[in-house]
Write a protein that holds these residues in place. Structure first.
Motif, PDB file in Angstrom:
ATOM      1  N   ARG A 300       0.855  -1.149   0.067  1.00 55.93           N
ATOM      2  CA  ARG A 300      -0.077  -0.024  -0.057  1.00 55.93           C
ATOM      3  C   ARG A 300       0.843   1.256  -0.065  1.00 55.93           C
ATOM      4  N   SER A 301       2.042   1.338   0.800  1.00 50.65           N
ATOM      5  CA  SER A 301       2.812   2.571   0.969  1.00 50.65           C
ATOM      6  C   SER A 301       3.401   2.871  -0.549  1.00 50.65           C
ATOM      7  N   VAL A 302       3.986   1.704  -1.139  1.00 50.84           N
ATOM      8  CA  VAL A 302       4.653   1.703  -2.476  1.00 50.84           C
ATOM      9  C   VAL A 302       3.511   2.150  -3.655  1.00 50.84           C
ATOM     10  N   GLN A 303       2.443   1.600  -3.515  1.00 48.66           N
ATOM     11  CA  GLN A 303       1.164   2.087  -4.357  1.00 48.66           C
ATOM     12  C   GLN A 303       1.091   3.749  -4.002  1.00 48.66           C
ATOM     13  N   GLU A 304       0.736   4.237  -3.082  1.00 46.21           N
ATOM     14  CA  GLU A 304       0.864   5.422  -2.795  1.00 46.21           C
ATOM     15  C   GLU A 304       1.933   6.551  -3.340  1.00 46.21           C
ATOM     16  N   ILE A 305       3.082   5.953  -2.780  1.00 50.58           N
ATOM     17  CA  ILE A 305       4.223   6.802  -3.278  1.00 50.58           C
ATOM     18  C   ILE A 305       4.571   6.886  -4.747  1.00 50.58           C
ATOM     19  N   VAL A 306       4.066   5.631  -5.484  1.00 52.31           N
ATOM     20  CA  VAL A 306       4.110   5.881  -7.068  1.00 52.31           C
ATOM     21  C   VAL A 306       3.151   6.661  -7.489  1.00 52.31           C
ATOM     22  N   THR A 307       1.750   6.582  -7.206  1.00 51.92           N
ATOM     23  CA  THR A 307       0.821   7.116  -7.694  1.00 51.92           C
ATOM     24  C   THR A 307       1.043   8.746  -7.255  1.00 51.92           C
ATOM     25  N   ASN A 308       1.783   8.962  -6.080  1.00 55.12           N
ATOM     26  CA  ASN A 308       1.881  10.501  -5.863  1.00 55.12           C
ATOM     27  C   ASN A 308       3.151  11.025  -6.686  1.00 55.12           C
ATOM     28  N   THR A 309       3.652  10.244  -7.085  1.00 55.25           N
ATOM     29  CA  THR A 309       5.000  10.613  -8.024  1.00 55.25           C
ATOM     30  C   THR A 309       4.376  10.916  -9.451  1.00 55.25           C
ATOM     31  N   ILE A 310       3.276  10.095  -9.849  1.00 53.64           N
ATOM     32  CA  ILE A 310       2.909  10.207 -11.119  1.00 53.64           C
ATOM     33  C   ILE A 310       2.223  11.508 -10.992  1.00 53.64           C
ATOM     34  N   ARG A 311       1.196  11.728 -10.132  1.00 52.76           N
ATOM     35  CA  ARG A 311       0.382  12.798 -10.174  1.00 52.76           C
ATOM     36  C   ARG A 311       1.084  14.248 -10.028  1.00 52.76           C
ATOM     37  N   HIS A 312       2.119  14.273  -9.220  1.00 48.65           N
ATOM     38  CA  HIS A 312       2.538  15.594  -8.698  1.00 48.65           C
ATOM     39  C   HIS A 312       4.058  15.797  -9.261  1.00 48.65           C
ATOM     40  N   ALA A 313       5.251  14.845  -9.087  1.00 44.27           N
ATOM     41  CA  ALA A 313       6.506  15.214  -9.517  1.00 44.27           C
ATOM     42  C   ALA A 313       6.882  15.444 -10.793  1.00 44.27           C
ATOM     43  N   GLN A 314       6.276  14.739 -11.809  1.00 48.32           N
ATOM     44  CA  GLN A 314       6.778  14.656 -13.068  1.00 48.32           C
ATOM     45  C   GLN A 314       8.312  14.202 -13.101  1.00 48.32           C
ATOM     46  N   ALA A 315       8.438  13.121 -12.484  1.00 49.53           N
ATOM     47  CA  ALA A 315       9.755  12.575 -12.517  1.00 49.53           C
ATOM     48  C   ALA A 315      10.105  11.543 -13.463  1.00 49.53           C
ATOM     49  N   ARG A 316      11.267  11.174 -13.884  1.00 50.51           N
ATOM     50  CA  ARG A 316      11.536  10.245 -14.750  1.00 50.51           C
ATOM     51  C   ARG A 316      11.926   8.990 -13.998  1.00 50.51           C
ATOM     52  N   THR A 317      12.768   9.036 -12.772  1.00 48.64           N
ATOM     53  CA  THR A 317      13.050   7.840 -12.253  1.00 48.64           C
ATOM     54  C   THR A 317      12.424   7.849 -10.780  1.00 48.64           C
ATOM     55  N   LEU A 318      12.044   6.837 -10.072  1.00 46.54           N
ATOM     56  CA  LEU A 318      11.956   6.757  -8.646  1.00 46.54           C
ATOM     57  C   LEU A 318      12.484   5.585  -8.036  1.00 46.54           C
ATOM     58  N   ARG A 319      13.324   5.776  -7.123  1.00 45.97           N
ATOM     59  CA  ARG A 319      14.077   4.739  -6.586  1.00 45.97           C
ATOM     60  C   ARG A 319      13.348   4.304  -5.095  1.00 45.97           C
ATOM     61  N   ILE A 320      13.309   3.221  -5.049  1.00 45.90           N
ATOM     62  CA  ILE A 320      12.548   2.780  -3.723  1.00 45.90           C
ATOM     63  C   ILE A 320      13.561   1.367  -2.942  1.00 45.90           C
ATOM     64  N   GLU A 321      13.813   1.709  -1.715  1.00 41.83           N
ATOM     65  CA  GLU A 321      14.511   0.888  -0.872  1.00 41.83           C
ATOM     66  C   GLU A 321      13.686   0.329   0.284  1.00 41.83           C
ATOM     67  N   VAL A 322      13.834  -0.704   0.689  1.00 48.91           N
ATOM     68  CA  VAL A 322      13.188  -1.644   1.531  1.00 48.91           C
ATOM     69  C   VAL A 322      14.330  -2.632   2.484  1.00 48.91           C
ATOM     70  N   SER A 323      14.682  -2.170   3.660  1.00 55.25           N
ATOM     71  CA  SER A 323      15.648  -2.927   4.329  1.00 55.25           C
ATOM     72  C   SER A 323      15.283  -3.200   5.703  1.00 55.25           C
ATOM     73  N   ALA A 324      15.791  -4.149   6.360  1.00 56.00           N
ATOM     74  CA  ALA A 324      15.560  -4.695   7.669  1.00 56.00           C
ATOM     75  C   ALA A 324      16.218  -3.914   8.693  1.00 56.00           C
ATOM     76  N   THR A 325      15.617  -3.441   9.892  1.00 61.40           N
ATOM     77  CA  THR A 325      16.440  -2.623  10.644  1.00 61.40           C
ATOM     78  C   THR A 325      16.748  -3.488  12.004  1.00 61.40           C
ATOM     79  N   PRO A 326      17.413  -3.204  13.019  1.00 63.24           N
ATOM     80  CA  PRO A 326      17.474  -3.914  14.311  1.00 63.24           C
ATOM     81  C   PRO A 326      16.021  -4.058  14.829  1.00 63.24           C
ATOM     82  N   THR A 327      14.984  -3.259  14.715  1.00 68.74           N
ATOM     83  CA  THR A 327      13.772  -3.280  15.378  1.00 68.74           C
ATOM     84  C   THR A 327      12.555  -3.416  14.526  1.00 68.74           C
ATOM     85  N   GLY A 328      12.873  -3.652  13.065  1.00 68.10           N
ATOM     86  CA  GLY A 328      11.848  -3.773  12.107  1.00 68.10           C
ATOM     87  C   GLY A 328      12.056  -3.609  10.653  1.00 68.10           C
TER      88      GLY A 328
END
Length: 379
Positions: A300-328
């Motif tokens: 759901r978060s990636v969906q919102e980030i991508v649609t927000n980028t399409i709607r407002h940013a006029q961006a060519r690239t979007l980089r998304i990183e997901v990583s584990a942390t010690p607590t989550g």
């Protein structure tokens, strides 16, 4: 700062167009009613206002102020020249810019206002008001010509904006549909795993539990019975150990089936498949272990980030990183779009923050260089 794209190039050509009608005046080929340096200064202000209006498309107030300056300076440049020449082209530039900043009805009103200003300028030319039928005919032809050009520019800009809006809406709908499909598939896999877990627990687990109890009962009876009881008890003990070990393995399998999740990289990439712009790049940590709830959170978060980028940013690239942390788990997103000076959270970004806060985490947004999101969820 905004990146260069077709719209930026269009703005550059628009500025180049303004040079054509003013060049004769700048180089002294046409007389003026005001000092030439003052006229050139007004033109420079107009160019700066065009840049400000175009560079600020999408912001709330100052681009519209810049646009008002464009309109006012274009009128001043035409009215202070003793011969219009191609100067009414400046009106066409202002009208072509109007749909990006003001409603369509305001653009239509601008066409009418520009025509009135042009009529005044033509009537004030030497011989303009007393030229007889021929003079009035030339006036009508000149006005009609520039009215048609302004109308064509206005309609072309409106059509371009509508086409861009349609493409954005189609891309947003595509991302939302893919996200819904991913969540539906994940829910189906989860339900299937739960069904298998129940079957294993209810059938095999129950049978093995009964077998263990029966073997223990047999062991006690044989131990207190015949002389061969010790030998039989040894085999019964072995069978009892195997049965208990098998029961433990079944329970471990049930736990794994409940916790297992689909490949997150493939899941997230399926959301943006066939999306042409922006190009979405994923970097998923290899040590991530997510349950269904956190997988749904990221989808759901990636969906919102991508649609927000399409709607407002006029961006060519979007980089998304997901990583584990010690607590989550941590999600980072960065695009190369226009960014935003003052970020006002709409329903989408506010919902994204609330989702992470529901997992004891946080979400922060930054629009200084492109648009970035940093969100964390606890285990």
């Amino acid at each position: 700062m905004r990146r260069f794209d077709p719209e930026i190039w269009a703005g550059g050509f628009m500025l180049a167009v303004t040079l054509v009608p003013v060049a004769p005046v700048v180089f002294g080929a046409l007389p003026l009613e005001i000092p030439r340096p003052a006229w050139i200064a007004i033109y420079v202000v107009m160019v700066l206002a065009i840049i400000g209006a175009f560079w600020g498309v999408g912001d709330r107030w100052w681009p519209r102020i810049s646009f008002g300056i464009v309109v006012a300076t274009s009128w001043a440049l035409v009215l202070t020249a003793t011969h219009t020449g191609l100067l009414p082209v400046l009106f066409v530039v202002a009208v072509a810019l109007s749909p990006y900043l003001v409603p369509v009805w305001a653009g239509i009103a601008l066409v009418a206002a520009n025509s009135m200003v042009l009529a005044i300028a033509l009537l004030n030319l030497p011989g303009g008001s007393g030229g007889g039928a021929g003079g009035w005919g030339e006036l009508a032809v000149g006005l009609g010509f520039y009215v048609m050009i302004q109308a064509a520019s206005l309609l072309s800009s409106v059509a371009m904006l509508r086409e861009q809006r349609s493409r954005r809406e189609l891309a947003e709908a595509h991302v939302e549909l893919q996200a819904a499909s991913v969540l539906l598939a994940e829910s189906a896999r989860t339900n299937e795993r739960l069904r298998i877990s129940r079957d294993l627990h209810d059938l095999i687990g129950h049978q093995l539990t009964v077998l263990t109890l029966e073997l223990e009962a047999a062991k006690h009876r044989l131990a207190s019975g015949s002389s061969t009881g010790a030998v039989v008890a040894e085999h019964v003990d072995r069978a009892d150990g195997v049965a208990r070990e098998l029961l433990s393995n079944v329970r471990e399998t049930v736990g794994e089936l409940r916790a297992e999740s689909a490949d997150l990289t493939a899941t997230l990439r399926s959301i943006v498949q066939d999306l042409r712009e922006p190009l979405v790049e994923f970097d998923i940590g290899p040590d991530l272990e997510l349950d269904e709830d956190r997988t749904q959170l990221l989808v759901r978060s990636v969906q919102e980030i991508v649609t927000n980028t399409i709607r407002h940013a006029q961006a060519r690239t979007l980089r998304i990183e997901v990583s584990a942390t010690p607590t989550g788990v941590e999600l980072r997103a960065q695009d190369d779009g226009w960014g935003a000076g003052d970020i006002e959270l709409g329903n989408g970004l506010r919902g994204l923050r609330e989702r992470f806060e529901a997992f004891g985490g946080t979400a922060a947004f930054d629009g200084s260089r492109g648009f970035s999101v940093v969100a964390r969820a606890e285990r």
